[in-house]
Design a protein around this motif. Sequence first.
Motif, PDB file in Angstrom:
ATOM      1  N   MET A  36       0.830  -1.202   0.000  1.00  8.89           N
ATOM      2  CA  MET A  36       0.000   0.000   0.000  1.00  8.89           C
ATOM      3  C   MET A  36       0.870   1.259   0.000  1.00  8.89           C
ATOM      4  N   TYR A  37       1.936   1.234   0.796  1.00 13.10           N
ATOM      5  CA  TYR A  37       2.852   2.379   0.810  1.00 13.10           C
ATOM      6  C   TYR A  37       3.603   2.493  -0.517  1.00 13.10           C
ATOM      7  N   ARG A  38       3.918   1.353  -1.110  1.00 15.69           N
ATOM      8  CA  ARG A  38       4.588   1.383  -2.410  1.00 15.69           C
ATOM      9  C   ARG A  38       3.655   1.951  -3.478  1.00 15.69           C
ATOM     10  N   ALA A  39       2.356   1.641  -3.378  1.00 13.70           N
ATOM     11  CA  ALA A  39       1.392   2.180  -4.331  1.00 13.70           C
ATOM     12  C   ALA A  39       1.333   3.699  -4.206  1.00 13.70           C
ATOM     13  N   MET A  40       1.358   4.173  -2.968  1.00 13.54           N
ATOM     14  CA  MET A  40       1.379   5.622  -2.766  1.00 13.54           C
ATOM     15  C   MET A  40       2.674   6.216  -3.320  1.00 13.54           C
ATOM     16  N   ALA A  41       3.796   5.528  -3.097  1.00 16.58           N
ATOM     17  CA  ALA A  41       5.080   6.003  -3.617  1.00 16.58           C
ATOM     18  C   ALA A  41       5.061   6.059  -5.143  1.00 16.58           C
ATOM     19  N   LEU A  42       4.477   5.043  -5.766  1.00 15.63           N
ATOM     20  CA  LEU A  42       4.366   5.019  -7.225  1.00 15.63           C
ATOM     21  C   LEU A  42       3.543   6.209  -7.705  1.00 15.63           C
ATOM     22  N   TYR A  43       2.473   6.499  -6.983  1.00 18.63           N
ATOM     23  CA  TYR A  43       1.616   7.635  -7.337  1.00 18.63           C
ATOM     24  C   TYR A  43       2.417   8.941  -7.269  1.00 18.63           C
ATOM     25  N   LEU A  44       3.204   9.101  -6.203  1.00 14.41           N
ATOM     26  CA  LEU A  44       4.003  10.315  -6.048  1.00 14.41           C
ATOM     27  C   LEU A  44       5.040  10.449  -7.166  1.00 14.41           C
ATOM     28  N   ILE A  45       5.680   9.319  -7.519  1.00 10.02           N
ATOM     29  CA  ILE A  45       6.664   9.325  -8.602  1.00 10.02           C
ATOM     30  C   ILE A  45       5.999   9.731  -9.913  1.00 10.02           C
ATOM     31  N   ARG A  46       4.822   9.174 -10.159  1.00  7.08           N
ATOM     32  CA  ARG A  46       4.103   9.495 -11.400  1.00  7.08           C
ATOM     33  C   ARG A  46       3.691  10.956 -11.459  1.00  7.08           C
ATOM     34  N   GLN A  47       3.552  11.578 -10.293  1.00 10.83           N
ATOM     35  CA  GLN A  47       3.203  12.997 -10.237  1.00 10.83           C
ATOM     36  C   GLN A  47       4.446  13.885 -10.376  1.00 10.83           C
ATOM     37  N   GLY A  48       5.610  13.250 -10.512  1.00 15.29           N
ATOM     38  CA  GLY A  48       6.846  13.996 -10.694  1.00 15.29           C
ATOM     39  C   GLY A  48       7.340  14.674  -9.438  1.00 15.29           C
ATOM     40  N   GLN A  90       9.741  -2.209  -8.025  1.00 14.93           N
ATOM     41  CA  GLN A  90      10.846  -1.446  -8.617  1.00 14.93           C
ATOM     42  C   GLN A  90      11.662  -0.771  -7.509  1.00 14.93           C
ATOM     43  N   GLU A  91      12.975  -0.696  -7.698  1.00 22.32           N
ATOM     44  CA  GLU A  91      13.855  -0.123  -6.688  1.00 22.32           C
ATOM     45  C   GLU A  91      13.490   1.328  -6.376  1.00 22.32           C
ATOM     46  N   ALA A  92      13.178   2.102  -7.397  1.00 24.99           N
ATOM     47  CA  ALA A  92      12.838   3.516  -7.194  1.00 24.99           C
ATOM     48  C   ALA A  92      11.579   3.651  -6.336  1.00 24.99           C
ATOM     49  N   VAL A  93      10.641   2.753  -6.540  1.00 25.62           N
ATOM     50  CA  VAL A  93       9.396   2.781  -5.768  1.00 25.62           C
ATOM     51  C   VAL A  93       9.682   2.445  -4.309  1.00 25.62           C
ATOM     52  N   GLY A  94      10.528   1.444  -4.088  1.00 27.42           N
ATOM     53  CA  GLY A  94      10.872   1.051  -2.725  1.00 27.42           C
ATOM     54  C   GLY A  94      11.581   2.163  -1.979  1.00 27.42           C
ATOM     55  N   ASN A  95      12.491   2.864  -2.656  1.00 27.07           N
ATOM     56  CA  ASN A  95      13.216   3.955  -2.012  1.00 27.07           C
ATOM     57  C   ASN A  95      12.304   5.140  -1.711  1.00 27.07           C
ATOM     58  N   MET A  96      11.383   5.441  -2.632  1.00 28.71           N
ATOM     59  CA  MET A  96      10.429   6.530  -2.385  1.00 28.71           C
ATOM     60  C   MET A  96       9.505   6.161  -1.227  1.00 28.71           C
ATOM     61  N   ALA A  97       9.103   4.898  -1.158  1.00 28.50           N
ATOM     62  CA  ALA A  97       8.208   4.455  -0.084  1.00 28.50           C
ATOM     63  C   ALA A  97       8.876   4.583   1.277  1.00 28.50           C
ATOM     64  N   GLU A 173      24.628  -1.800   0.639  1.00 25.65           N
ATOM     65  CA  GLU A 173      24.689  -0.406   1.061  1.00 25.65           C
ATOM     66  C   GLU A 173      23.299   0.213   1.072  1.00 25.65           C
ATOM     67  N   ASP A 174      22.476  -0.143   0.074  1.00 25.97           N
ATOM     68  CA  ASP A 174      21.117   0.379  -0.007  1.00 25.97           C
ATOM     69  C   ASP A 174      20.286  -0.112   1.182  1.00 25.97           C
ATOM     70  N   ILE A 175      20.434  -1.387   1.527  1.00 28.92           N
ATOM     71  CA  ILE A 175      19.695  -1.956   2.651  1.00 28.92           C
ATOM     72  C   ILE A 175      20.111  -1.298   3.968  1.00 28.92           C
ATOM     73  N   GLN A 176      21.418  -1.080   4.133  1.00 29.09           N
ATOM     74  CA  GLN A 176      21.906  -0.423   5.355  1.00 29.09           C
ATOM     75  C   GLN A 176      21.347   0.991   5.477  1.00 29.09           C
ATOM     76  N   GLU A 177      21.274   1.698   4.352  1.00 30.85           N
ATOM     77  CA  GLU A 177      20.746   3.062   4.366  1.00 30.85           C
ATOM     78  C   GLU A 177      19.245   3.060   4.667  1.00 30.85           C
ATOM     79  N   ARG A 178      18.520   2.107   4.083  1.00 26.76           N
ATOM     80  CA  ARG A 178      17.084   2.025   4.349  1.00 26.76           C
ATOM     81  C   ARG A 178      16.825   1.642   5.800  1.00 26.76           C
ATOM     82  N   ASP A 179      17.646   0.763   6.346  1.00 30.08           N
ATOM     83  CA  ASP A 179      17.521   0.410   7.769  1.00 30.08           C
ATOM     84  C   ASP A 179      17.709   1.653   8.637  1.00 30.08           C
TER      85      ASP A 179
END
Length: 225
Positions: A36-48, A90-97, A173-179
């Motif tokens: 659900m959070y990823r869906a919101m993140a995807l929406y935000l990405i699509r809105q630029g 998608q990685e970009a969606v996960g990072n935005m979420a 490195e990405d996982i450590q940063e997200r943690d």
Amino acid sequence: MAINIAIDGPAGAGKSTIAKAVARELKFIYVDTGAMYRAMALYLIRQGISPKEKEKMEEVCRKAEISILYDNGSQQVILNGENVTPYLRQEAVGNMASVSSADPVIREKLVELQRTLASRENVVMDGRDIGTCVLPDADVKIYLTASVSTRAARRCKELEERGIPCSLKEIEEDIQERDRRDMEREISPLRQAEDAYLVDSSDMTIQEVKEKILCIYSSKSRKEN
């Protein structure tokens, strides 16, 4: 009264896989809050919108309608009438979420929906703060984790199986940063609830983790009865 099982833990710990398996076994509804959070993140990405544009995120998130439905037992995530399930990993969606989920306005919108569902259905819900914030009175709470190296290896394997080239070092490195972001965020940081059972899946198979959680649920149910 509805029965709720909360499974929390860091990115890549296998929460979704395990939560689905447990829900299937118990014939509960699986609610993937991360999706659900990823869906919101995807929406935000699509809105630029950039992760740094807090006010814009809060403004446009109100226009996003997100729901979950099941098609032949398979969860589908619907964003404003569109099935966006294929785009959520998608990685970009996960990072935005990871960034947008810390915003109080976005969280408020999604948490309300999650609590409503859990109040009327037996659910297994996984995320970062289910047992500490979303469902603090859940019947069973699990904190599922694994070492950074294990989580990175799993993610790299998943990408390679899909034909996507990856760097194990960059994923670690990405996982450590997200943690770090998840644990240090001001609102509902990732942490183990005081009454949650710790399950480290680093050296366990999916089946072993599932059986462990089912055993915890069964034991707790017997005590309460």
